[in-house]
Design a protein around this motif. Sequence first.
Motif, PDB file in Angstrom:
ATOM      1  N   MET A   1       0.833  -1.192   0.000  1.00 51.87           N
ATOM      2  CA  MET A   1       0.000   0.000   0.000  1.00 51.87           C
ATOM      3  C   MET A   1       0.870   1.245   0.000  1.00 51.87           C
ATOM      4  SD  MET A   1      -2.987   1.261   2.612  1.00 51.87           S
ATOM      5  CE  MET A   1      -1.795   1.830   3.833  1.00 51.87           C
ATOM      6  N   LEU A   2       0.596   2.137  -0.933  1.00 46.84           N
ATOM      7  CA  LEU A   2       1.195   3.468  -0.990  1.00 46.84           C
ATOM      8  C   LEU A   2       0.114   4.462  -0.607  1.00 46.84           C
ATOM      9  CD1 LEU A   2       3.094   3.436  -4.391  1.00 46.84           C
ATOM     10  CD2 LEU A   2       4.160   3.874  -2.185  1.00 46.84           C
ATOM     11  N   ARG A   3       0.430   5.417   0.249  1.00 44.49           N
ATOM     12  CA  ARG A   3      -0.581   6.403   0.611  1.00 44.49           C
ATOM     13  C   ARG A   3      -0.008   7.804   0.541  1.00 44.49           C
ATOM     14  NH1 ARG A   3      -1.297   5.380   7.142  1.00 44.49           N
ATOM     15  NH2 ARG A   3       0.894   5.006   7.582  1.00 44.49           N
ATOM     16  N   GLY A   4      -0.889   8.766   0.331  1.00 45.53           N
ATOM     17  CA  GLY A   4      -0.473  10.145   0.213  1.00 45.53           C
ATOM     18  C   GLY A   4       0.057  10.699   1.520  1.00 45.53           C
ATOM     19  N   ASN A   5       1.037  11.586   1.423  1.00 44.05           N
ATOM     20  CA  ASN A   5       1.568  12.242   2.606  1.00 44.05           C
ATOM     21  C   ASN A   5       0.443  12.988   3.319  1.00 44.05           C
ATOM     22  OD1 ASN A   5       3.654  12.977   4.360  1.00 44.05           O
ATOM     23  ND2 ASN A   5       4.030  14.896   3.284  1.00 44.05           N
ATOM     24  N   GLU A   6       0.350  12.786   4.636  1.00 48.17           N
ATOM     25  CA  GLU A   6      -0.734  13.356   5.449  1.00 48.17           C
ATOM     26  C   GLU A   6      -2.100  12.922   4.922  1.00 48.17           C
ATOM     27  OE1 GLU A   6       0.071  17.557   5.347  1.00 48.17           O
ATOM     28  OE2 GLU A   6       1.555  17.407   6.969  1.00 48.17           O
ATOM     29  N   ARG A   7      -2.112  11.761   4.252  1.00 45.39           N
ATOM     30  CA  ARG A   7      -3.325  11.164   3.688  1.00 45.39           C
ATOM     31  C   ARG A   7      -4.012  12.064   2.657  1.00 45.39           C
ATOM     32  NH1 ARG A   7      -5.763   6.846   7.976  1.00 45.39           N
ATOM     33  NH2 ARG A   7      -3.796   6.325   8.957  1.00 45.39           N
ATOM     34  N   ARG A   8      -3.233  12.908   2.013  1.00 44.54           N
ATOM     35  CA  ARG A   8      -3.763  13.759   0.965  1.00 44.54           C
ATOM     36  C   ARG A   8      -3.895  12.975  -0.337  1.00 44.54           C
ATOM     37  NH1 ARG A   8      -0.151  19.289   1.905  1.00 44.54           N
ATOM     38  NH2 ARG A   8      -0.972  19.785   3.988  1.00 44.54           N
ATOM     39  N   ASP A   9      -4.683  13.511  -1.267  1.00 49.46           N
ATOM     40  CA  ASP A   9      -4.892  12.844  -2.545  1.00 49.46           C
ATOM     41  C   ASP A   9      -3.597  12.800  -3.354  1.00 49.46           C
ATOM     42  OD1 ASP A   9      -7.497  12.529  -1.875  1.00 49.46           O
ATOM     43  OD2 ASP A   9      -8.297  13.996  -3.292  1.00 49.46           O
ATOM     44  N   ILE A  10      -3.367  11.658  -3.973  1.00 47.77           N
ATOM     45  CA  ILE A  10      -2.218  11.508  -4.865  1.00 47.77           C
ATOM     46  C   ILE A  10      -2.664  11.453  -6.331  1.00 47.77           C
ATOM     47  CG2 ILE A  10      -0.683  10.447  -3.178  1.00 47.77           C
ATOM     48  CD1 ILE A  10      -1.499   7.726  -4.199  1.00 47.77           C
ATOM     49  N   PHE A  11      -3.980  11.403  -6.539  1.00 49.30           N
ATOM     50  CA  PHE A  11      -4.552  11.455  -7.889  1.00 49.30           C
ATOM     51  C   PHE A  11      -5.606  12.550  -7.893  1.00 49.30           C
ATOM     52  CE2 PHE A  11      -3.652   6.873  -7.044  1.00 49.30           C
ATOM     53  CZ  PHE A  11      -2.563   6.742  -7.882  1.00 49.30           C
ATOM     54  N   LEU A  12      -5.421  13.540  -8.776  1.00 52.17           N
ATOM     55  CA  LEU A  12      -6.355  14.657  -8.828  1.00 52.17           C
ATOM     56  C   LEU A  12      -7.288  14.590 -10.034  1.00 52.17           C
ATOM     57  CD1 LEU A  12      -4.049  17.613  -7.696  1.00 52.17           C
ATOM     58  CD2 LEU A  12      -5.359  15.970  -6.312  1.00 52.17           C
ATOM     59  N   ASP A  13      -6.949  13.734 -11.005  1.00 55.22           N
ATOM     60  CA  ASP A  13      -7.856  13.525 -12.136  1.00 55.22           C
ATOM     61  C   ASP A  13      -7.575  12.160 -12.754  1.00 55.22           C
ATOM     62  OD1 ASP A  13      -5.547  13.807 -13.722  1.00 55.22           O
ATOM     63  OD2 ASP A  13      -5.983  15.884 -14.248  1.00 55.22           O
ATOM     64  N   ASP A  14      -8.362  11.805 -13.754  1.00 52.18           N
ATOM     65  CA  ASP A  14      -8.219  10.491 -14.389  1.00 52.18           C
ATOM     66  C   ASP A  14      -6.866  10.324 -15.066  1.00 52.18           C
ATOM     67  OD1 ASP A  14     -10.746   9.944 -13.535  1.00 52.18           O
ATOM     68  OD2 ASP A  14     -11.680   9.909 -15.525  1.00 52.18           O
ATOM     69  N   ALA A  15      -6.331  11.409 -15.596  1.00 56.02           N
ATOM     70  CA  ALA A  15      -5.028  11.336 -16.265  1.00 56.02           C
ATOM     71  C   ALA A  15      -3.937  10.916 -15.294  1.00 56.02           C
ATOM     72  CB  ALA A  15      -4.680  12.685 -16.894  1.00 56.02           C
ATOM     73  N   ASP A  16      -4.042  11.355 -14.041  1.00 60.01           N
ATOM     74  CA  ASP A  16      -3.061  10.951 -13.035  1.00 60.01           C
ATOM     75  C   ASP A  16      -3.111   9.441 -12.816  1.00 60.01           C
ATOM     76  OD1 ASP A  16      -2.460  13.615 -12.780  1.00 60.01           O
ATOM     77  OD2 ASP A  16      -3.567  13.888 -10.901  1.00 60.01           O
ATOM     78  N   LYS A  17      -4.303   8.909 -12.735  1.00 60.10           N
ATOM     79  CA  LYS A  17      -4.456   7.465 -12.505  1.00 60.10           C
ATOM     80  C   LYS A  17      -3.947   6.663 -13.701  1.00 60.10           C
ATOM     81  CE  LYS A  17      -8.199   7.988  -9.186  1.00 60.10           C
ATOM     82  NZ  LYS A  17      -9.651   7.975  -8.925  1.00 60.10           N
ATOM     83  N   LEU A  18      -4.253   7.140 -14.887  1.00 59.38           N
ATOM     84  CA  LEU A  18      -3.751   6.453 -16.091  1.00 59.38           C
ATOM     85  C   LEU A  18      -2.228   6.474 -16.140  1.00 59.38           C
ATOM     86  CD1 LEU A  18      -6.242   7.753 -18.803  1.00 59.38           C
ATOM     87  CD2 LEU A  18      -5.941   5.367 -18.099  1.00 59.38           C
ATOM     88  N   THR A  19      -1.650   7.603 -15.769  1.00 59.73           N
ATOM     89  CA  THR A  19      -0.191   7.719 -15.771  1.00 59.73           C
ATOM     90  C   THR A  19       0.434   6.769 -14.754  1.00 59.73           C
ATOM     91  OG1 THR A  19      -0.280  10.030 -16.483  1.00 59.73           O
ATOM     92  CG2 THR A  19       1.743   9.298 -15.410  1.00 59.73           C
ATOM     93  N   PHE A  20      -0.156   6.688 -13.565  1.00 60.95           N
ATOM     94  CA  PHE A  20       0.383   5.779 -12.548  1.00 60.95           C
ATOM     95  C   PHE A  20       0.317   4.331 -13.037  1.00 60.95           C
ATOM     96  CE2 PHE A  20       0.321   2.961  -8.938  1.00 60.95           C
ATOM     97  CZ  PHE A  20       1.286   3.497  -8.089  1.00 60.95           C
ATOM     98  N   ILE A  21      -0.801   3.952 -13.635  1.00 56.17           N
ATOM     99  CA  ILE A  21      -0.944   2.583 -14.142  1.00 56.17           C
ATOM    100  C   ILE A  21       0.083   2.307 -15.233  1.00 56.17           C
ATOM    101  CG2 ILE A  21      -2.465   0.983 -15.367  1.00 56.17           C
ATOM    102  CD1 ILE A  21      -4.819   2.311 -13.904  1.00 56.17           C
ATOM    103  N   ASP A  22       0.327   3.283 -16.107  1.00 57.74           N
ATOM    104  CA  ASP A  22       1.345   3.111 -17.144  1.00 57.74           C
ATOM    105  C   ASP A  22       2.722   2.874 -16.526  1.00 57.74           C
ATOM    106  OD1 ASP A  22      -0.444   3.390 -19.218  1.00 57.74           O
ATOM    107  OD2 ASP A  22      -0.054   5.531 -19.527  1.00 57.74           O
ATOM    108  N   PHE A  23       3.060   3.666 -15.500  1.00 56.77           N
ATOM    109  CA  PHE A  23       4.334   3.468 -14.811  1.00 56.77           C
ATOM    110  C   PHE A  23       4.377   2.093 -14.150  1.00 56.77           C
ATOM    111  CE2 PHE A  23       4.782   8.315 -14.283  1.00 56.77           C
ATOM    112  CZ  PHE A  23       5.694   8.394 -15.316  1.00 56.77           C
ATOM    113  N   LEU A  24       3.288   1.720 -13.526  1.00 52.13           N
ATOM    114  CA  LEU A  24       3.212   0.428 -12.838  1.00 52.13           C
ATOM    115  C   LEU A  24       3.471  -0.722 -13.801  1.00 52.13           C
ATOM    116  CD1 LEU A  24       2.429  -1.404 -10.425  1.00 52.13           C
ATOM    117  CD2 LEU A  24       0.028  -1.048 -11.068  1.00 52.13           C
TER     118      LEU A  24
END
Length: 269
Positions: free
Chosen positions: A19-42
């Motif tokens: 599990m990876l979590r945001g610092n101070e439990r803040r959002d690490i994905f602000l839009d769909d493009a962020d999620k797509l980019t993370f999946i591409d890196f993954l």
Amino acid sequence: MAMPRSARIPSKTGIYHIMLRGNERRDIFLDDADKLTFIDFLYSKKADEGCLLYAYCLMDNHVHLVIKEGCNGIAKLMKRIGTSYVKYFNQKYQRVGHLFQDRYKSENIENDSYLLTVIRYVHQNPEKAGISRSETYKWSSYQAYLSGPGVTRYLPEMAEVLRMFGRETEAALNRFRQFHAEYNGEVCLDIRNCSEEDEKIEADVRRLLADTLQSTGLTLKDMIKKENALILKEFLLKLRNNTGLSGRKLSQLTGINRETIRRALLTFS
């Protein structure tokens, strides 16, 4: 003086729930493009490292992954994913500093039964959060499992998981769906049960294990041998009394088989 970080206990199977979590439990994905980019890196980094990705789920402020490490270990993979995504995120949103909270959290997966349990647990995350039904959530691996070969995010290791439900594809997929529809009462690694107190307890467990191995001159593999039964019993008794953790949690943190822990502690009941 700050205490040194406790070494992680390696999984005997090489499989981890991470599990990876945001610092101070803040959002690490602000839009769909962020999620797509993370999946591409993954996907790209796990392929580079020769790892197997059994499941994932992206929530707004944390990520769940079920991964089997490659020859370079899990830490290198997580560093490569984290470094690439933080660079992307900081450049996009013109920010600096940490994005993720400290190190990634992990628990060992030592058998097929718990592997399936964790995969279901990961896929059920959006449903338990009241966001979406698992099968319609776009940001997990569940849809790839259901859609099968030919879809963008399908991986050969998904077929490996489905074979645990049967050799005939359609029947296995139906059993896989039924399994996911069942209530999952297991307490797996989750953002809701990762408080600072939990992290302190986990660090204490790992530190006590390291101290015991150092003082006895044994390896973990040696300590669970029959001739070292007394050392193992004393160690587990101290852990139970100091932390109050369940046998399953002690197994996850120490890498000692749950049944071995149960038998050892039985003599003290």
